[in-house]
Design a protein around this motif. Structure first.
Motif, PDB file in Angstrom:
ATOM      1  N   LEU A   1     142.242  82.376 -15.739  1.00 29.06           N
ATOM      2  CA  LEU A   1     141.636  83.780 -16.389  1.00 29.06           C
ATOM      3  C   LEU A   1     142.620  84.471 -16.634  1.00 29.06           C
ATOM      4  N   GLN A   2     143.449  84.402 -16.379  1.00 31.33           N
ATOM      5  CA  GLN A   2     144.737  85.260 -16.217  1.00 31.33           C
ATOM      6  C   GLN A   2     145.116  85.264 -17.759  1.00 31.33           C
TER       7      GLN A   2
ATOM      8  N   GLU B   1     139.514  83.220  -5.025  1.00 30.54           N
ATOM      9  CA  GLU B   1     140.911  84.250  -5.296  1.00 30.54           C
ATOM     10  C   GLU B   1     140.527  85.713  -5.387  1.00 30.54           C
ATOM     11  N   GLN B   2     140.316  86.073  -6.008  1.00 28.56           N
ATOM     12  CA  GLN B   2     139.634  87.414  -6.143  1.00 28.56           C
ATOM     13  C   GLN B   2     138.979  87.670  -4.606  1.00 28.56           C
TER      14      GLN B   2
ATOM     15  N   GLY C   1     138.202  91.516 -10.426  1.00 29.77           N
ATOM     16  CA  GLY C   1     137.836  91.073 -11.499  1.00 29.77           C
ATOM     17  C   GLY C   1     138.937  91.819 -12.400  1.00 29.77           C
TER      18      GLY C   1
ATOM     19  N   THR D   1     142.910  82.092 -10.749  1.00 33.75           N
ATOM     20  CA  THR D   1     143.159  83.222 -10.787  1.00 33.75           C
ATOM     21  C   THR D   1     144.143  83.316 -11.915  1.00 33.75           C
ATOM     22  N   GLU D   2     145.352  82.662 -12.088  1.00 34.13           N
ATOM     23  CA  GLU D   2     146.040  82.660 -13.345  1.00 34.13           C
ATOM     24  C   GLU D   2     145.579  81.507 -14.820  1.00 34.13           C
TER      25      GLU D   2
ATOM     26  N   THR E   1     132.076  86.892 -12.892  1.00 35.08           N
ATOM     27  CA  THR E   1     133.650  87.266 -12.909  1.00 35.08           C
ATOM     28  C   THR E   1     134.132  87.341 -10.932  1.00 35.08           C
TER      29      THR E   1
ATOM     30  N   SER F   1     134.854  89.911 -18.975  1.00 38.27           N
ATOM     31  CA  SER F   1     133.742  88.847 -19.419  1.00 38.27           C
ATOM     32  C   SER F   1     132.371  89.328 -18.800  1.00 38.27           C
TER      33      SER F   1
ATOM     34  N   THR G   1     137.775  78.546  -9.577  1.00 41.90           N
ATOM     35  CA  THR G   1     138.559  79.059 -10.504  1.00 41.90           C
ATOM     36  C   THR G   1     139.824  79.733 -10.904  1.00 41.90           C
TER      37      THR G   1
ATOM     38  N   THR H   1     135.720  85.303  -8.008  1.00 40.00           N
ATOM     39  CA  THR H   1     136.300  84.027  -7.720  1.00 40.00           C
ATOM     40  C   THR H   1     136.973  84.131  -6.000  1.00 40.00           C
TER      41      THR H   1
ATOM     42  N   VAL I   1     142.637  89.933 -11.601  1.00 39.50           N
ATOM     43  CA  VAL I   1     142.597  88.974 -13.140  1.00 39.50           C
ATOM     44  C   VAL I   1     142.852  89.871 -14.260  1.00 39.50           C
TER      45      VAL I   1
END
Length: 339
Positions: free
Chosen positions: A327-328, A34-35, A60, A324-325, A30, A26, A322, A32, A64
Motif C-alpha cells: 500500500l505504501q 497489519e494495521q 490508514g 503495508t509495504e 482501508t 483510498s 494486503t 488490514t 500506511v
C-alpha cells in the motif's frame, strides 16, 4: 503553486481545481490485519465500537500513509440497522447480509421512524466525530455508506432484481425509502465532521440491469444524495463494482464529483467518457496490491497515472491481508505525481 494541506488538496482535486500534486487516498475500505496489529484495534470489534473503529481508520494514515481517514470498513451496517440478519465477520473477513426484511410496501412502512443514533449507524457517526476532533483541521474525513440500490437489494433479497422489472411501484417506493435514509445518514455524518462522502453501490450497475433501468432506478436517487451533499459543500464519490465503462456517462449524470472504477475498466477510456467527474482507481486489490511486490505495484501505478487517472487508488476494497509495504508503494506513487 501553493502547497495545500491534505484536506484542501483532496477537496480541490475532487472539484476540479488546481493542486500542487495528487492526493494519496483510498475511497474504498482501508482496514488490514497489519494495521490492526500495529494499532491494537481488530475486526470484528472495530466494526462495532466507535473508539476502535476510529483507531483502525487512523492507522490508514499513521501506518500506511493515506492522506485521509475513512469509516466504516464494511457495507452491512445499514442493512443491520433495519433488522436484516448479518453473518458476523472475523479478524480477516467482513460481515455479510444473509437475511432480509422487506417483501411488500407494508413492510417498508414498518421501517420508518428510525433513529440514526442507534446501532452501528450511530457507531459510525461517533467514530467520525472522534476522527474529526483529532484530524479534522488537517485531513479529509471520509464518510462512506452503501448506496440506495444495493441497500434495497440487501433489504429485499434476491427478489429485488425481479422487482425492478415486474413491480415498478414497489421498487420505486423502496428506492425512495432507502434514498431518504441515505440522505439523512449522510447529513448526520457531515454534522459529525465528514467532509467527503463515498457511495458504495456495488449492484447498481448498468452492465447488470441495463441502461434503461439504471436511468430509472439509480440516477435520480444518486442525484438526490449528491444534491443534498453539494448543498453542504461536500463532494461525492461513487464506486460501483465490475466493468462500468458503458455506464460511466449515466453515473456522471447524477452529479458525482468522482467515479471510482475497478480493475476491469480501462482508465484512459474512462477518462475520455466523462466530462467533469474525476476517475479514481484502479489497482487490482487482489492480483496487484495483495499478491504482487512493491516494485510491480509502482510499475502498474505508473501505467494508471500515465492513463490520466484523477486519483490513484485501489480498484475496490483493500484485502485484509494486503502487506503495508504494498500500500505504501501506491501511496508513494500518488504523492510523487503532479498533474
Amino acid at each position: 503553486m501553493a502547497e495545500y494541506t491534505p484536506k484542501e488538496r483532496l477537496a480541490r482535486a475532487l472539484t476540479g481545481q488546481p493542486v500542487d500534486r495528487m492526493p494519496a487516498v483510498s475511497v474504498t475500505q482501508t482496514g488490514t490485519v497489519e494495521q490492526m496489529e500495529a494499532c491494537g484495534a481488530f475486526w470484528p470489534e472495530a466494526n462495532d465500537d466507535a473508539e476502535k473503529m476510529a483507531t483502525l481508520a487512523e492507522a490508514g494514515h499513521t501506518v500506511v500513509g493515506f492522506e485521509a481517514v475513512r469509516v466504516p470498513f464494511d457495507i452491512t451496517a445499514e442493512a443491520e440497522f433495519f433488522g436484516c440478519e448479518i453473518k458476523d465477520g472475523t479478524k480477516e473477513q467482513q460481515p455479510s447480509v444473509v437475511g432480509h426484511v422487506v417483501k411488500t410496501v407494508e413492510d417498508i412502512e414498518k421501517l420508518r421512524g428510525y433513529n440514526l443514533d442507534h446501532g452501528r449507524i450511530g457507531v459510525v457517526c461517533e467514530a467520525i466525530k472522534i476522527l474529526t476532533d483529532k484530524y479534522g483541521e488537517e485531513l479529509p474525513i471520509m464518510g462512506s455508506m452503501i448506496g440506495p440500490f444495493s441497500l434495497a437489494q440487501h433489504i429485499n433479497g434476491d427478489e429485488w432484481f425481479m422487482a425492478i422489472f415486474t413491480n415498478e411501484a414497489f421498487a420505486l417506493e423502496l428506492m425512495e425509502f432507502t434514498t431518504d435514509f441515505n440522505v439523512a445518514y449522510a447529513k448526520k455524518m457531515v454534522e459529525n465532521g465528514a467532509d467527503t462522502m463515498v457511495i458504495i453501490d456495488p449492484t447498481a450497475s448498468a452492465q447488470l440491469i441495463g441502461a434503461e433501468f439504471y436511468e430509472k432506478f439509480v440516477v435520480p436517487f444518486h442525484k438526490k444524495i449528491c444534491d443534498a451533499m453539494h448543498e453542504l459543500n461536500v463532494p461525492v464519490v461513487l464506486h460501483i463494482c465490475g466493468d462500468t465503462t458503458q455506464g460511466l456517462k449515466l453515473m456522471e449524470s447524477s452529479g458525482v464529483d468522482g467515479i471510482s472504477v475497478d480493475q476491469n475498466v480501462d482508465v484512459a477510456t474512462a477518462v475520455g467518457l466523462v466530462e467533469k467527474s474525476i476517475i479514481i482507481g484502479n489497482l487490482d486489490p487482489v492480483n496487484m496490491l495483495w499478491n504482487q511486490t512493491p516494485e510491480a505495484i509502482r510499475e502498474q501505478s505508473q501505467k494508471v497515472l500515465d492513463a490520466g487517472v484523477g486519483l490513484l487508488a485501489p480498484g475496490c476494497g483493500i484485502v485484509s491481508k494486503t502487506p503495508t509495504e504494498n500500500l505504501q508503494a501506491m501511496v508513494e506513487m500518488a504523492k510523487s505525481h503532479k498533474y
